[in-house]
Scaffold this motif. Sequence first.
Motif, PDB file in Angstrom:
ATOM      1  N   HIS A 157      -5.312  -2.080  -6.244  1.00  0.00           N
ATOM      2  CA  HIS A 157      -6.033  -1.392  -5.167  1.00  0.00           C
ATOM      3  C   HIS A 157      -7.147  -2.297  -4.635  1.00  0.00           C
ATOM      4  CE1 HIS A 157      -7.221   2.924  -3.748  1.00  0.00           C
ATOM      5  NE2 HIS A 157      -7.015   2.095  -2.762  1.00  0.00           N
ATOM      6  N   GLY A 158      -7.872  -2.925  -5.562  1.00  0.00           N
ATOM      7  CA  GLY A 158      -8.924  -3.848  -5.163  1.00  0.00           C
ATOM      8  C   GLY A 158      -8.386  -5.064  -4.424  1.00  0.00           C
TER       9      GLY A 158
ATOM     10  N   ARG B 146     -11.530  -4.893   3.567  1.00  0.00           N
ATOM     11  CA  ARG B 146     -12.362  -3.714   3.266  1.00  0.00           C
ATOM     12  C   ARG B 146     -13.421  -4.079   2.227  1.00  0.00           C
ATOM     13  NH1 ARG B 146      -6.948  -0.325   2.105  1.00  0.00           N
ATOM     14  NH2 ARG B 146      -6.157  -0.134   4.228  1.00  0.00           N
ATOM     15  N   ASN B 147     -14.209  -3.073   1.837  1.00  0.00           N
ATOM     16  CA  ASN B 147     -15.248  -3.289   0.837  1.00  0.00           C
ATOM     17  C   ASN B 147     -14.607  -3.365  -0.545  1.00  0.00           C
ATOM     18  OD1 ASN B 147     -17.520  -3.447  -0.690  1.00  0.00           O
ATOM     19  ND2 ASN B 147     -18.404  -1.507  -0.045  1.00  0.00           N
ATOM     20  N   TRP B 148     -13.940  -4.488  -0.820  1.00  0.00           N
ATOM     21  CA  TRP B 148     -13.196  -4.616  -2.066  1.00  0.00           C
ATOM     22  C   TRP B 148     -14.114  -4.801  -3.279  1.00  0.00           C
ATOM     23  CZ3 TRP B 148     -13.488  -9.085  -5.003  1.00  0.00           C
ATOM     24  CH2 TRP B 148     -14.072 -10.195  -4.383  1.00  0.00           C
TER      25      TRP B 148
ATOM     26  N   GLU C  59       0.836  -1.209   0.000  1.00  0.00           N
ATOM     27  CA  GLU C  59       0.000   0.000   0.000  1.00  0.00           C
ATOM     28  C   GLU C  59       0.866   1.253   0.000  1.00  0.00           C
ATOM     29  OE1 GLU C  59      -4.317   1.058   1.855  1.00  0.00           O
ATOM     30  OE2 GLU C  59      -2.916  -0.063   3.097  1.00  0.00           O
TER      31      GLU C  59
ATOM     32  N   GLN D   3      -7.247  -6.688   3.083  1.00  0.00           N
ATOM     33  CA  GLN D   3      -7.428  -5.920   4.312  1.00  0.00           C
ATOM     34  C   GLN D   3      -8.826  -6.076   4.892  1.00  0.00           C
ATOM     35  OE1 GLN D   3      -4.811  -4.969   5.762  1.00  0.00           O
ATOM     36  NE2 GLN D   3      -4.134  -2.938   5.175  1.00  0.00           N
TER      37      GLN D   3
ATOM     38  N   THR E 118      -0.081   3.963  -3.089  1.00  0.00           N
ATOM     39  CA  THR E 118      -0.688   5.293  -2.901  1.00  0.00           C
ATOM     40  C   THR E 118       0.025   6.391  -3.687  1.00  0.00           C
ATOM     41  OG1 THR E 118      -1.515   4.635  -0.722  1.00  0.00           O
ATOM     42  CG2 THR E 118      -1.386   7.004  -1.193  1.00  0.00           C
TER      43      THR E 118
ATOM     44  N   ASP F 220      -7.484  -4.014  -0.868  1.00  0.00           N
ATOM     45  CA  ASP F 220      -8.709  -3.867  -0.076  1.00  0.00           C
ATOM     46  C   ASP F 220      -9.256  -5.238   0.329  1.00  0.00           C
ATOM     47  OD1 ASP F 220      -8.631  -1.161  -0.126  1.00  0.00           O
ATOM     48  OD2 ASP F 220     -10.198  -0.889  -1.617  1.00  0.00           O
ATOM     49  N   ARG F 221      -9.210  -6.195  -0.599  1.00  0.00           N
ATOM     50  CA  ARG F 221      -9.726  -7.531  -0.299  1.00  0.00           C
ATOM     51  C   ARG F 221      -8.918  -8.184   0.824  1.00  0.00           C
ATOM     52  NH1 ARG F 221      -8.643 -12.643  -2.130  1.00  0.00           N
ATOM     53  NH2 ARG F 221      -7.138 -11.880  -3.663  1.00  0.00           N
TER      54      ARG F 221
ATOM     55  N   ARG G 284     -14.666  -1.519  -4.723  1.00  0.00           N
ATOM     56  CA  ARG G 284     -13.464  -1.096  -5.449  1.00  0.00           C
ATOM     57  C   ARG G 284     -13.362  -1.821  -6.789  1.00  0.00           C
ATOM     58  NH1 ARG G 284     -10.647   3.155  -4.234  1.00  0.00           N
ATOM     59  NH2 ARG G 284     -10.403   2.475  -2.075  1.00  0.00           N
TER      60      ARG G 284
END
Length: 567
Positions: free
Chosen positions: A518-519, A527-529, A484, A525, A488, A522-523, A532
């Motif tokens: 990025h997706g 998160r709401n992948w 990450e 982590q 970024t 997120d997956r 994304r």
Amino acid sequence: MTRGGIQSGNGAAQRFAAFISYSHADAAIAAKLQRKLEQYRLPRHVAALHPEQSADIGRIFRDREDLAAAPSLTDAIRDALAAAEALIVICSPDARSSHWVSQEIELFRKLHPDRPVLAALVRGEPGEAFPPVLTEGGLEPLAADLRPEADGWSLGFLKIVAGIAGVPLDTLIQRDAQRRVRRVMWITAGALTAMLAMGIMTTLAISARNEAARQRAEAEGLVEYLITDLGSKLDGVGRLDVMDDVNARALRYYDDQTSGSLTADSLNRRARILHAVGEIDIKRGDFAAASRRLNMANAITSDLVKADPDNAEHRFANAQSVYWLGRIAVHQDSFDAARKYWNNYLNEARALARLQPNTARSFEEMGYAHGNLCELEFDQSSDAAKAEPDCVKSLALMEKAARSDPRNPKTILALANRQGWMADIFEVQGKLPKAVAQRHAEAATVEQLIARDPLNIEYIERANLPAIGLISLYLEQGDIRAAEAVLTPAITRIDAAIKRADDNPGLRIERLRLAYYHGEIDRKQGRNWRRRAAQSAELARQVEAQFGSGLRQRTTAFDAIKRQDGN
């Protein structure tokens, strides 16, 4: 405003030749179609058959402002539909799901049941792209398939013109072909004029010994222009037959002269021209023609080396000849022949190094030679251990070249490429820490170029390669935070570059690759992948809509994002 048309500034009702209905995702294509239609003029003899209308297609209405917040079609849209002689529907999966597109089709048919509705298919199959209201009741709209694998833009556009103007399609196709031929003939006329000027300059050169050398150089420089600059123009209008004629005329300049009249420098230049023509043949996929050209070049450069083996320029030219012959062999999967040629290239590079020791060019040529053998072994056998020795030598030589000529961008980029190959070798071998170190070295090398020219789009696009490599390696190692930390700033840099050059497909492709990772981050982590992934898929659709589905720089990022979005 009036119901029959939109009131113009002088009080007259403004009518439109067509109204373009489209979804927001297809805005770029709609704008292009509007511009092309308003610029198009009917052939003179076709316009004469329709005295009631001018040769121009007329005004085209296209509007999408303020519809998102409106509960129904605005008065401006309703008036424009009432004033339109035809309706063009940009058909895609997005258009099929668009409430506004369906409303516009329904209203136009209600107002004008006898006027044409033209479907312009740009993405998806008809069943997933045509709005249901377009075909309800068994109605079949006049369709133009603008997709590259179907009618394509040129023929599809002419179908739309024919539908609006009510003229035969065959007539427009013939007119378009004649226009293209005239354009090419103008270019060819320029080429022939240049050839004539070249002949005149060569004749005048005979009058004086000193003047002859200058005139010959100018004439031969003109030949190179015909092969390069003019060649690219002919390629752009798709006239390979004319391109072949120009190539033949340029090479005939040398053929018409006796070999004894050509100096070694002129022969060397002829070989360079043959290299250029052969490279063009390779790009066209005509390997037989490329082989003939490059074998001719090799015959010239080999003779030059035999006549003067200690001439560095001749050694360099012969190295290029055998390189291109090796490249043809690779394209034809003749790996043994490629290895033979590229070993010969290595021998020529070694000879050049003896003649010009410790120079940037010598280091570069040796680096390229070992790099070719590294890539050949790696691609043919996927055996990283066998490829590694040549890769290591290539990298060391490119490092020497960069130290010898640190201000040469070409040399610095060559070094970055070798560092990237070493990272690939280490990664395949499972030596992930070494692969990470090489990716960092590659990134630092490209940053040197960006520091000198911060706005250079090519360098920024190139910098994304080690960034993607590092992100992938970190994810493979399970170090999500490190991945990450690279992602970024890479996104920030690419987004800033796109704002300056939003028409650059390479930047958009690199942005898509970052979106995919990025997706993935997120997956991992939690998160709401999925959100994304859906955003990435929409970005991919926008890129394809803007630049076309046949992008030459298209990468697996498209397919990866589609798989990601579907999981």
